[in-house]
Design a protein around this motif. Structure first.
Motif, PDB file in Angstrom:
ATOM      1  N   GLN A 119       0.824  -1.206   0.000  1.00  0.00           N
ATOM      2  CA  GLN A 119       0.000   0.000   0.000  1.00  0.00           C
ATOM      3  C   GLN A 119       0.863   1.263   0.000  1.00  0.00           C
ATOM      4  O   GLN A 119       0.578   2.234  -0.716  1.00  0.00           O
ATOM      5  CB  GLN A 119      -0.920  -0.008   1.222  1.00  0.00           C
ATOM      6  N   GLU A 120       1.947   1.250   0.776  1.00  0.00           N
ATOM      7  CA  GLU A 120       2.787   2.438   0.922  1.00  0.00           C
ATOM      8  C   GLU A 120       3.628   2.708  -0.309  1.00  0.00           C
ATOM      9  O   GLU A 120       3.680   3.837  -0.817  1.00  0.00           O
ATOM     10  CB  GLU A 120       3.689   2.280   2.153  1.00  0.00           C
ATOM     11  N   PHE A 121       4.314   1.659  -0.803  1.00  0.00           N
ATOM     12  CA  PHE A 121       5.340   1.883  -1.821  1.00  0.00           C
ATOM     13  C   PHE A 121       4.863   1.628  -3.246  1.00  0.00           C
ATOM     14  O   PHE A 121       5.462   2.150  -4.183  1.00  0.00           O
ATOM     15  CB  PHE A 121       6.563   1.007  -1.525  1.00  0.00           C
ATOM     16  N   MET A 122       3.804   0.866  -3.407  1.00  0.00           N
ATOM     17  CA  MET A 122       3.298   0.622  -4.754  1.00  0.00           C
ATOM     18  C   MET A 122       2.102   1.520  -5.066  1.00  0.00           C
ATOM     19  O   MET A 122       2.086   2.207  -6.080  1.00  0.00           O
ATOM     20  CB  MET A 122       2.914  -0.855  -4.901  1.00  0.00           C
ATOM     21  N   GLU A 123       1.122   1.537  -4.156  1.00  0.00           N
ATOM     22  CA  GLU A 123      -0.092   2.294  -4.435  1.00  0.00           C
ATOM     23  C   GLU A 123       0.069   3.785  -4.112  1.00  0.00           C
ATOM     24  O   GLU A 123      -0.365   4.635  -4.899  1.00  0.00           O
ATOM     25  CB  GLU A 123      -1.260   1.702  -3.636  1.00  0.00           C
ATOM     26  N   ARG A 124       0.684   4.100  -2.975  1.00  0.00           N
ATOM     27  CA  ARG A 124       0.744   5.500  -2.546  1.00  0.00           C
ATOM     28  C   ARG A 124       1.918   6.246  -3.168  1.00  0.00           C
ATOM     29  O   ARG A 124       1.748   7.320  -3.746  1.00  0.00           O
ATOM     30  CB  ARG A 124       0.828   5.567  -1.019  1.00  0.00           C
ATOM     31  N   ARG A 125       3.115   5.696  -3.078  1.00  0.00           N
ATOM     32  CA  ARG A 125       4.315   6.422  -3.513  1.00  0.00           C
ATOM     33  C   ARG A 125       4.776   6.060  -4.924  1.00  0.00           C
ATOM     34  O   ARG A 125       5.644   6.743  -5.476  1.00  0.00           O
ATOM     35  CB  ARG A 125       5.452   6.187  -2.513  1.00  0.00           C
ATOM     36  N   LYS A 126       4.262   4.965  -5.480  1.00  0.00           N
ATOM     37  CA  LYS A 126       4.607   4.547  -6.839  1.00  0.00           C
ATOM     38  C   LYS A 126       6.113   4.276  -7.005  1.00  0.00           C
ATOM     39  O   LYS A 126       6.670   4.488  -8.079  1.00  0.00           O
ATOM     40  CB  LYS A 126       4.173   5.611  -7.868  1.00  0.00           C
ATOM     41  N   TRP A 127       6.765   3.817  -5.949  1.00  0.00           N
ATOM     42  CA  TRP A 127       8.185   3.478  -6.049  1.00  0.00           C
ATOM     43  C   TRP A 127       8.388   2.196  -6.842  1.00  0.00           C
ATOM     44  O   TRP A 127       9.437   2.005  -7.458  1.00  0.00           O
ATOM     45  CB  TRP A 127       8.788   3.302  -4.650  1.00  0.00           C
ATOM     46  N   LEU A 128       7.407   1.309  -6.819  1.00  0.00           N
ATOM     47  CA  LEU A 128       7.470   0.021  -7.517  1.00  0.00           C
ATOM     48  C   LEU A 128       6.164  -0.208  -8.246  1.00  0.00           C
ATOM     49  O   LEU A 128       5.114   0.289  -7.826  1.00  0.00           O
ATOM     50  CB  LEU A 128       7.688  -1.127  -6.529  1.00  0.00           C
ATOM     51  N   ASP A 129       6.215  -0.995  -9.327  1.00  0.00           N
ATOM     52  CA  ASP A 129       4.964  -1.434  -9.919  1.00  0.00           C
ATOM     53  C   ASP A 129       4.618  -2.827  -9.381  1.00  0.00           C
ATOM     54  O   ASP A 129       5.360  -3.413  -8.598  1.00  0.00           O
ATOM     55  CB  ASP A 129       5.030  -1.417 -11.451  1.00  0.00           C
ATOM     56  N   GLU A 130       3.473  -3.338  -9.798  1.00  0.00           N
ATOM     57  CA  GLU A 130       2.969  -4.607  -9.270  1.00  0.00           C
ATOM     58  C   GLU A 130       3.947  -5.753  -9.499  1.00  0.00           C
ATOM     59  O   GLU A 130       4.202  -6.571  -8.607  1.00  0.00           O
ATOM     60  CB  GLU A 130       1.627  -4.940  -9.923  1.00  0.00           C
ATOM     61  N   HIS A 131       4.524  -5.819 -10.706  1.00  0.00           N
ATOM     62  CA  HIS A 131       5.419  -6.927 -11.036  1.00  0.00           C
ATOM     63  C   HIS A 131       6.722  -6.844 -10.259  1.00  0.00           C
ATOM     64  O   HIS A 131       7.240  -7.865  -9.800  1.00  0.00           O
ATOM     65  CB  HIS A 131       5.684  -6.935 -12.536  1.00  0.00           C
ATOM     66  N   ALA A 132       7.270  -5.636 -10.126  1.00  0.00           N
ATOM     67  CA  ALA A 132       8.516  -5.499  -9.379  1.00  0.00           C
ATOM     68  C   ALA A 132       8.316  -5.877  -7.918  1.00  0.00           C
ATOM     69  O   ALA A 132       9.163  -6.545  -7.312  1.00  0.00           O
ATOM     70  CB  ALA A 132       9.040  -4.065  -9.492  1.00  0.00           C
ATOM     71  N   TYR A 133       7.197  -5.479  -7.337  1.00  0.00           N
ATOM     72  CA  TYR A 133       6.936  -5.822  -5.947  1.00  0.00           C
ATOM     73  C   TYR A 133       6.749  -7.325  -5.771  1.00  0.00           C
ATOM     74  O   TYR A 133       7.267  -7.929  -4.825  1.00  0.00           O
ATOM     75  CB  TYR A 133       5.700  -5.074  -5.437  1.00  0.00           C
ATOM     76  N   ALA A 134       6.027  -7.938  -6.698  1.00  0.00           N
ATOM     77  CA  ALA A 134       5.841  -9.389  -6.631  1.00  0.00           C
ATOM     78  C   ALA A 134       7.173 -10.116  -6.763  1.00  0.00           C
ATOM     79  O   ALA A 134       7.399 -11.150  -6.121  1.00  0.00           O
ATOM     80  CB  ALA A 134       4.883  -9.849  -7.727  1.00  0.00           C
ATOM     81  N   ASP A 135       8.068  -9.602  -7.599  1.00  0.00           N
ATOM     82  CA  ASP A 135       9.399 -10.195  -7.727  1.00  0.00           C
ATOM     83  C   ASP A 135      10.151 -10.167  -6.398  1.00  0.00           C
ATOM     84  O   ASP A 135      10.770 -11.156  -5.991  1.00  0.00           O
ATOM     85  CB  ASP A 135      10.215  -9.434  -8.778  1.00  0.00           C
ATOM     86  N   LEU A 136      10.113  -9.025  -5.731  1.00  0.00           N
ATOM     87  CA  LEU A 136      10.806  -8.903  -4.445  1.00  0.00           C
ATOM     88  C   LEU A 136      10.239  -9.873  -3.416  1.00  0.00           C
ATOM     89  O   LEU A 136      10.989 -10.525  -2.678  1.00  0.00           O
ATOM     90  CB  LEU A 136      10.694  -7.471  -3.922  1.00  0.00           C
ATOM     91  N   VAL A 137       8.926  -9.970  -3.350  1.00  0.00           N
ATOM     92  CA  VAL A 137       8.299 -10.876  -2.396  1.00  0.00           C
ATOM     93  C   VAL A 137       8.686 -12.328  -2.696  1.00  0.00           C
ATOM     94  O   VAL A 137       9.004 -13.108  -1.793  1.00  0.00           O
ATOM     95  CB  VAL A 137       6.773 -10.699  -2.404  1.00  0.00           C
ATOM     96  N   SER A 138       8.677 -12.698  -3.970  1.00  0.00           N
ATOM     97  CA  SER A 138       9.056 -14.060  -4.348  1.00  0.00           C
ATOM     98  C   SER A 138      10.493 -14.370  -3.946  1.00  0.00           C
ATOM     99  O   SER A 138      10.782 -15.442  -3.402  1.00  0.00           O
ATOM    100  CB  SER A 138       8.894 -14.242  -5.863  1.00  0.00           C
ATOM    101  N   LEU A 139      11.386 -13.453  -4.208  1.00  0.00           N
ATOM    102  CA  LEU A 139      12.786 -13.658  -3.852  1.00  0.00           C
ATOM    103  C   LEU A 139      12.950 -13.808  -2.343  1.00  0.00           C
ATOM    104  O   LEU A 139      13.622 -14.737  -1.874  1.00  0.00           O
ATOM    105  CB  LEU A 139      13.622 -12.479  -4.349  1.00  0.00           C
ATOM    106  N   CYS A 140      12.321 -12.925  -1.574  1.00  0.00           N
ATOM    107  CA  CYS A 140      12.524 -12.939  -0.126  1.00  0.00           C
ATOM    108  C   CYS A 140      11.844 -14.129   0.545  1.00  0.00           C
ATOM    109  O   CYS A 140      12.266 -14.563   1.622  1.00  0.00           O
ATOM    110  CB  CYS A 140      12.027 -11.625   0.481  1.00  0.00           C
ATOM    111  N   GLN A 141      10.818 -14.687  -0.072  1.00  0.00           N
ATOM    112  CA  GLN A 141      10.222 -15.908   0.444  1.00  0.00           C
ATOM    113  C   GLN A 141      11.149 -17.103   0.237  1.00  0.00           C
ATOM    114  O   GLN A 141      11.132 -18.055   1.012  1.00  0.00           O
ATOM    115  CB  GLN A 141       8.878 -16.172  -0.227  1.00  0.00           C
TER     116      GLN A 141
END
Length: 394
Positions: A33-55
């Motif tokens: 919510q903070e970095f993708m929707e509010r601040r637009k620092w990441l798009d949906e795919h980039a955020y999903a990539d980070l989550v996948s890697l960190c899992q």
């Protein structure tokens, strides 16, 4: 990178560190919510990539995502600023709780202390309930989870837990299939592949050489750093799964009693931010010196250092690694194993140490009801549990 920009990153994550209740899955929602929707620092795919890697990596997934976001915005200084902001609130709260616990001493052997342990049962049960539904939705992954729980229970050591994870990853690679590829979007990093290789090498050097140094030096500080570094390096799934590994490090050695350990674990549910800050509490209440703030700092840095080295080291290579089917299939098995490890931790030490009577069971069941179905925040349920038992009901 300007100081003003680093302060901005720190303050954003500090606010999240004060307000992000609900555990790692909830943290990822706050970040999105903070970095993708509010601040637009990441798009949906980039955020999903980070989550996948960190899992996929060992360590606390939500903190690692925060470190990666800080890295993408401000390089290594940005990663440190993000980590400090997100971590300090809960770490300071838990250290203060631990120091207060040490002052009160044995008077906390009953009453509200036992209430914290009972609520810990409900919180772990809630995590098991949610993770089981999302990570083990079919009979194949449910079977992997139960087998991993059996291995971790029958071999109650780091070897059993890591063996369960490795075996589950191999089973996932051999028998499980992914229906969809991971989303693709380029992630900006400010580190080179050379820097990444150096950091990964440092990670393994510390992991394999530090135990020998700890044995030969006979220093508590070195042993403390080694124990928490290994926990941060070897625990998959983060969050509640860190419980059995930490317990195996500090309770048998006599650094922390089991009652004080579970009291702190219960208190950790009442604070926002990453559960790995529980390490600061353990360092603060240790029976060995240095304890207090110095011990807390050593334990906190040690348990999070592997995440820094791995996330910053691997991100430059993630673009090519993420598309491999072998990795995606293995991750399915590893995620199922995480549920199994949580199931093993739920049995021992959480349940066996907290549920001593029918009244304890009823209180834990009501706490579970409030968490899962009434959707009360964990911090409120912790307070209610402590008050109820402190008044002598149970």
């Amino acid at each position: 990178m300007s100081i003003k920009h680093l302060i901005e990153i720190f303050l954003i994550f500090l606010r999240l560190g004060f307000t992000s209740f609900g555990g790692p899955i909830a943290h990822l929602g706050y970040f999105r919510q903070e970095f993708m929707e509010r601040r637009k620092w990441l798009d949906e795919h980039a955020y999903a990539d980070l989550v996948s890697l960190c899992q996929f990596l060992p360590g606390p997934a939500s903190s690692q995502v925060g470190i990666a976001i800080g890295l993408s915005r401000g390089g290594i200084p940005g990663a440190i600023a993000a980590w400090l902001g997100f971590t300090l609130p809960s770490a300071i709260m838990l250290v203060l709780f631990g120091l207060g616990l040490s002052l009160v001493g044995d008077t906390l052997g009953t009453g509200w202390l036992h209430g914290l342990k009972i609520v810990a049962v409900a919180v772990v049960a809630q995590a098991l309930w949610g993770m089981g539904k999302s990570l083990c939705p079919d009979k194949a992954r449910a079977t992997i989870a139960v087998c991993a729980a059996a291995i971790a229970t029958l071999i109650p050591s780091s070897l059993g837990q890591i063996g369960a994870i490795v075996a589950s990853g191999l089973v996932g690679w051999a028998f499980l299939r992914t229906k969809n590829a991971l989303p693709h979007s380029f992630i900006q990093t400010k580190t080179s592949r050379t820097t990444g290789m150096i950091l990964i090498a440092i990670f393994f050097l510390i992991l394999f050489l530090l135990p020998a140094v700890a044995v030969s030096s006979n220093s508590y500080v070195v042993n403390l750093f080694d124990s928490f570094y290994r926990v941060g390096s070897l625990v998959f799934g983060g969050g509640h799964v860190v419980l059995p590994l930490l317990q195996s490090q500090v309770v048998p050695s006599g650094w922390v009693s089991n009652d004080v350990f579970l009291a702190g674990y219960g208190a950790a549910q009442a604070v926002p931010g990453p559960l790995f800050t529980f390490a600061a509490y353990l360092g603060a209440v240790s029976t060995q010196a240095p304890s207090g703030w110095v011990g807390a700092g050593i334990a906190l840095v040690a348990i999070f250092l592997p995440s820094f080295l791995l996330v910053i080291g691997i991100l430059p290579f993630w673009e090519s690694l993420r598309g491999h089917r072998v990795m995606q299939r293995s991750m399915l098995g590893i995620n199922a194993a995480v549920v199994g490890l949580l199931l093993a931790a739920f049995y021992n030490p959480v349940w066996t140490s907290a549920i001593r009577s029918a009244t304890d069971f009823c209180l834990a069941a009501f706490a579970f009801l409030l968490l899962v179905f009434w959707k009360l925040p964990p911090w409120l349920v912790v307070i209610l549990g402590a008050v109820v038992t402190g008044l002598g009901i149970g």
